[in-house]
Design a protein around this motif. Structure first.
Motif, PDB file in Angstrom:
ATOM      1  N   ALA A  59       0.818  -1.217   0.000  1.00 54.88           N
ATOM      2  CA  ALA A  59       0.000   0.000   0.000  1.00 54.88           C
ATOM      3  C   ALA A  59       0.848   1.262   0.000  1.00 54.88           C
ATOM      4  O   ALA A  59       0.314   2.368  -0.024  1.00 54.88           O
ATOM      5  CB  ALA A  59      -0.923   0.003   1.220  1.00 54.88           C
ATOM      6  N   ARG A  61       2.675   2.338   2.482  1.00 55.58           N
ATOM      7  CA  ARG A  61       2.419   3.016   3.746  1.00 55.58           C
ATOM      8  C   ARG A  61       3.519   2.731   4.765  1.00 55.58           C
ATOM      9  O   ARG A  61       4.173   1.696   4.734  1.00 55.58           O
ATOM     10  CB  ARG A  61       1.070   2.570   4.317  1.00 55.58           C
ATOM     11  CG  ARG A  61      -0.119   2.954   3.452  1.00 55.58           C
ATOM     12  CD  ARG A  61      -1.377   2.227   3.869  1.00 55.58           C
ATOM     13  NE  ARG A  61      -1.760   2.495   5.243  1.00 55.58           N
ATOM     14  CZ  ARG A  61      -2.719   1.840   5.889  1.00 55.58           C
ATOM     15  NH1 ARG A  61      -3.384   0.871   5.280  1.00 55.58           N
ATOM     16  NH2 ARG A  61      -3.021   2.156   7.133  1.00 55.58           N
ATOM     17  N   ARG A 240      -9.239  -0.508  -3.232  1.00 50.57           N
ATOM     18  CA  ARG A 240      -7.924  -0.554  -2.595  1.00 50.57           C
ATOM     19  C   ARG A 240      -8.049  -0.713  -1.088  1.00 50.57           C
ATOM     20  O   ARG A 240      -7.239  -1.384  -0.446  1.00 50.57           O
ATOM     21  CB  ARG A 240      -7.169   0.735  -2.927  1.00 50.57           C
ATOM     22  CG  ARG A 240      -5.753   0.805  -2.386  1.00 50.57           C
ATOM     23  CD  ARG A 240      -5.137   2.157  -2.727  1.00 50.57           C
ATOM     24  NE  ARG A 240      -5.827   3.247  -2.048  1.00 50.57           N
ATOM     25  CZ  ARG A 240      -5.757   4.517  -2.437  1.00 50.57           C
ATOM     26  NH1 ARG A 240      -5.084   4.847  -3.517  1.00 50.57           N
ATOM     27  NH2 ARG A 240      -6.379   5.450  -1.747  1.00 50.57           N
ATOM     28  N   SER A 241      -9.056  -0.103  -0.521  1.00 54.13           N
ATOM     29  CA  SER A 241      -9.241  -0.114   0.930  1.00 54.13           C
ATOM     30  C   SER A 241     -10.192  -1.202   1.401  1.00 54.13           C
ATOM     31  O   SER A 241     -10.471  -1.302   2.600  1.00 54.13           O
ATOM     32  CB  SER A 241      -9.781   1.249   1.387  1.00 54.13           C
ATOM     33  OG  SER A 241      -8.956   2.297   0.953  1.00 54.13           O
ATOM     34  N   ASN A 242     -10.717  -1.993   0.462  1.00 55.62           N
ATOM     35  CA  ASN A 242     -11.712  -3.014   0.786  1.00 55.62           C
ATOM     36  C   ASN A 242     -12.896  -2.388   1.513  1.00 55.62           C
ATOM     37  O   ASN A 242     -13.413  -2.927   2.495  1.00 55.62           O
ATOM     38  CB  ASN A 242     -11.095  -4.134   1.632  1.00 55.62           C
ATOM     39  CG  ASN A 242     -11.971  -5.369   1.675  1.00 55.62           C
ATOM     40  OD1 ASN A 242     -12.721  -5.647   0.733  1.00 55.62           O
ATOM     41  ND2 ASN A 242     -11.889  -6.126   2.756  1.00 55.62           N
ATOM     42  N   ALA A 243     -13.323  -1.231   1.016  1.00 57.71           N
ATOM     43  CA  ALA A 243     -14.437  -0.491   1.612  1.00 57.71           C
ATOM     44  C   ALA A 243     -15.708  -0.713   0.802  1.00 57.71           C
ATOM     45  O   ALA A 243     -15.675  -1.206  -0.326  1.00 57.71           O
ATOM     46  CB  ALA A 243     -14.102   0.990   1.696  1.00 57.71           C
ATOM     47  N   HIS A 256     -11.917   6.379   9.588  1.00 59.03           N
ATOM     48  CA  HIS A 256     -10.595   6.069   9.038  1.00 59.03           C
ATOM     49  C   HIS A 256     -10.131   4.718   9.561  1.00 59.03           C
ATOM     50  O   HIS A 256     -10.098   4.481  10.763  1.00 59.03           O
ATOM     51  CB  HIS A 256      -9.581   7.153   9.427  1.00 59.03           C
ATOM     52  CG  HIS A 256      -9.982   8.518   8.953  1.00 59.03           C
ATOM     53  ND1 HIS A 256      -9.990   8.864   7.628  1.00 59.03           N
ATOM     54  CD2 HIS A 256     -10.406   9.611   9.645  1.00 59.03           C
ATOM     55  CE1 HIS A 256     -10.405  10.127   7.505  1.00 59.03           C
ATOM     56  NE2 HIS A 256     -10.655  10.598   8.713  1.00 59.03           N
ATOM     57  N   LYS A 257      -9.784   3.829   8.621  1.00 59.06           N
ATOM     58  CA  LYS A 257      -9.271   2.515   9.005  1.00 59.06           C
ATOM     59  C   LYS A 257      -7.796   2.638   9.343  1.00 59.06           C
ATOM     60  O   LYS A 257      -7.041   3.271   8.634  1.00 59.06           O
ATOM     61  CB  LYS A 257      -9.465   1.511   7.865  1.00 59.06           C
ATOM     62  CG  LYS A 257     -10.902   1.414   7.363  1.00 59.06           C
ATOM     63  CD  LYS A 257     -11.827   0.906   8.460  1.00 59.06           C
ATOM     64  CE  LYS A 257     -13.217   0.626   7.928  1.00 59.06           C
ATOM     65  NZ  LYS A 257     -13.935   1.819   7.447  1.00 59.06           N
TER      66      LYS A 257
END
Length: 261
Positions: A59, A61, A240-243, A256-257
């Protein structure tokens, strides 16, 4: 190794033990997507941190990971993951107004954007001022060359906006076989149904077809190319965030995850 990977523009992460037993503080582990070097002082922590660290690296990050003495999530050992990753890539195929808008918003989101079309009269820097590069080539040939050269990864996004089966089907046939973050294609539901049949005839199985986002984008009621680009960008972020992509007013829990650990 770390300096070499950074200089070559390949993703790499440095993991450093910043809290824990005195004999472990300052120990390092260097990770690439496939290899690791060094140790944080215990096999269990090395294994756990390598898995979690690669997740952060994918990611792009940086973050902290917390473990107990045997490497399970907990307290006692804190590991700082510092990711050195080149910008993720967005490949936009097609030279339409929608493609130009997608390229602009891709750059805004931090992607390194390549626009590609087989028609030199349309594939120009003037048409794609938001792209980092504009390539004149058949989409499937360009994608195959980039894959062979190792310049695609699990963060790469592909948007097929040609709306022409002779371009769409060959490039999607390849893209859906690659481990990419997102593969989307523009078209009506009728076009999508026809495209699926063509892809099946080209030999793609249902699990690969299920990865295709088509019609691409979220249901925002978009009308203009710019609005459509926003809906596509929103879907890419959600994937991308699996949201869920649902309105925040209808979702529970934190907005915010957090990163692992």
């Amino acid at each position: 190794m770390l300096a070499d990977e950074v200089a070559a523009g390949r993703p790499v992460a440095l993991l450093t033990c910043v809290a824990g037993p005195p004999d472990r503080i300052g120990r390092h582990l260097v990770l690439t997507p496939d290899v690791r070097h060094g140790s944080l002082g215990a096999d269990g922590i090395d294994d756990a941190a390598a898995g979690d660290g690669r997740g952060l690296l994918a990611a792009g990050r940086t973050g902290l990971l917390h473990y107990n003495a045997d490497g399970r999530p907990g307290s006692g050992v804190t590991v700082l993951v510092t990711s050195f990753a080149p910008a993720p890539r967005m490949l936009v195929f097609g030279a339409t107004d929608h493609a130009a808008a997608a390229a602009r918003i891709g750059t805004f989101l931090g992607y390194r954007v390549t626009a590609c079309d087989a028609r030199p009269v349309f594939a120009t820097a003037e048409r794609f001022p938001g792209a980092h590069e504009v390539v004149v080539d058949w989409p499937h040939r360009y994608l195959a060359a980039e894959a062979s050269a190792g310049r695609l990864d699990t963060r790469t996004v592909v948007c097929v906006l040609t709306h022409d089966a002779k371009f769409d089907v060959p490039v999607l046939s390849l893209a859906l076989k690659l481990p990419l973050a997102y593969v989307g294609a523009m078209g009506s539901r009728r076009t999508h149904a026809d495209r699926l049949e063509r892809l099946r005839e080209a030999g793609l199985a249902e699990p690969a077809l299920a990865r295709l986002r088509s019609p691409l984008g979220l249901d925002l009621g978009a009308q203009t190319p710019e609005e459509t680009a926003i809906s596509v960008a929103a879907e890419i972020i959600a994937a991308r965030s699996n949201a869920t992509g649902r309105p925040l007013t209808g979702t529970p829990g934190p907005i915010h995850k957090s990163a692992p650990g």
